[in-house]
Enzyme design. Structure first.
Site, PDB file in Angstrom:
ATOM      1  CG  ASP A  41      -0.754   2.163   3.547  1.00 12.79           C
ATOM      2  OD1 ASP A  41      -1.675   2.642   4.225  1.00 12.79           O
ATOM      3  OD2 ASP A  41      -0.705   0.966   3.217  1.00 12.79           O
ATOM      4  CD  GLU A  42       3.477   6.038  -1.720  1.00  9.31           C
ATOM      5  OE1 GLU A  42       3.639   7.145  -2.291  1.00  9.31           O
ATOM      6  OE2 GLU A  42       3.701   4.949  -2.272  1.00  9.31           O
TER       7      GLU A  42
END
Length: 291
Positions: free
Chosen positions: A236-237
């Site tokens: 999620d980065e």
């Protein structure tokens, strides 16, 4: 099925990025002119005119584009090499092939299928892959092949990921995770060989794990939202493509938050998919430029 959009016939998109320096715009526009093409749109951005990075998206019309492609590519190589620029040239009339991975939640999946059927997304959808079967009949009503690949229990997902990779290999240009509730391994991300786009609520990292909307309600949040980004090995980065928010109040229940969050997720993901399909997104490390 390959769909050629008549409105974009003989239209090419040129993406250029690299170190900013004098003469770049003149070099590119002169190249278009001498190749008997006409510029339709041009967007550019420089992070810093003195030593920064230059990004450009240019759409042009060139009669008999397919026949001219080899000459255009050779000219681009020769023209841009002295500047140390990277470039990508695509035929805009050929839609990208988009596979969708989904789980039980259907709001993002069905929204993409619906928009595609309405002609709002310039893509083809060769397959939907899900680790559940509840959406199979809905998907098939859109004329899209549905494949069920169950997820393994436990941390090792290699068998199911191998099966998914076999389905995708050579058949897609990018993958969309339409609320696919499985964490993809680093091996999968490295082997898939095409961009992967994800969508999730924007509460991260504050509310990790199950029932994020309930947790958000308990904290009295006033804004809910969604983030769409490219998937990397850092969970999620990855580089963010699009985000949006909606204001909520104390009167909204957790179910209200979840319903309104689903609306935002649909809108954000569809915009991210559209912009990627139109070659509007340039990745620069963990950053994006979206024209």
């Amino acid at each position: 099925m390959t769909v050629h959009t008549d409105a974009l016939r003989d239209h090419a998109c040129l993406i250029v990025h690299g170190p900013d320096q004098p003469g770049l715009v003149a070099a590119v526009t002169a190249l278009v002119t001498r190749n008997n093409a006409n510029i339709v749109s041009l967007d550019q951005y420089s992070s810093d005119p003195a030593g920064g990075q230059f990004f450009q998206r240019l759409v042009f019309h060139r009669p008999d584009l397919a026949a001219a492609f080899p000459d255009l590519e050779a000219d681009l190589d020769q023209t841009l090499a002295p500047y140390g620029m990277q470039w990508r040239l695509t035929d805009q009339s050929v839609p990208k092939r988009m596979a969708i991975l989904a789980s039980t939640s259907d709001h993002c999946l069905l929204d993409l299928l619906w928009r595609h059927r309405r002609g709002e997304l310039p893509v083809t959808i060769p397959m939907v892959i899900s680790n559940h079967t509840n959406t199979a009949e809905d998907v098939r009503t859109f004329g899209v092949p549905f494949f069920h690949v169950p997820s393994q229990s436990g941390a090792d997902k290699s068998a199911s990921e191998t099966e998914i990779l076999k389905l995708l290999a050579g058949n897609v240009d990018f993958v969309v995770l339409a609320r696919y509730m499985q964490i993809l391994s680093a091996d999968f991300i490295e082997q898939v060989g095409v961009p992967v786009i994800n969508i999730h609520h924007s509460f991260l990292p504050a509310f990790i794990g199950a029932a994020p909307y309930r947790k958000a309600k308990e904290r009295g949040v006033k804004l809910i939202g969604a983030t769409s980004h490219y998937v990397t090995t850092d969970l999620d980065e990855g580089p963010i493509i699009e985000q949006d928010v909606a204001r909520v109040t104390h009167a909204d229940t957790a179910a209200d938050l979840q319903r309104r969050g689903a609306d935002v997720e649909r809108a954000v993901l569809s915009r991210a998919v559209l912009w990627h399909a139109q070659d509007r997104v340039i990745r620069d490390g963990n950053h994006t430029i979206v024209f």
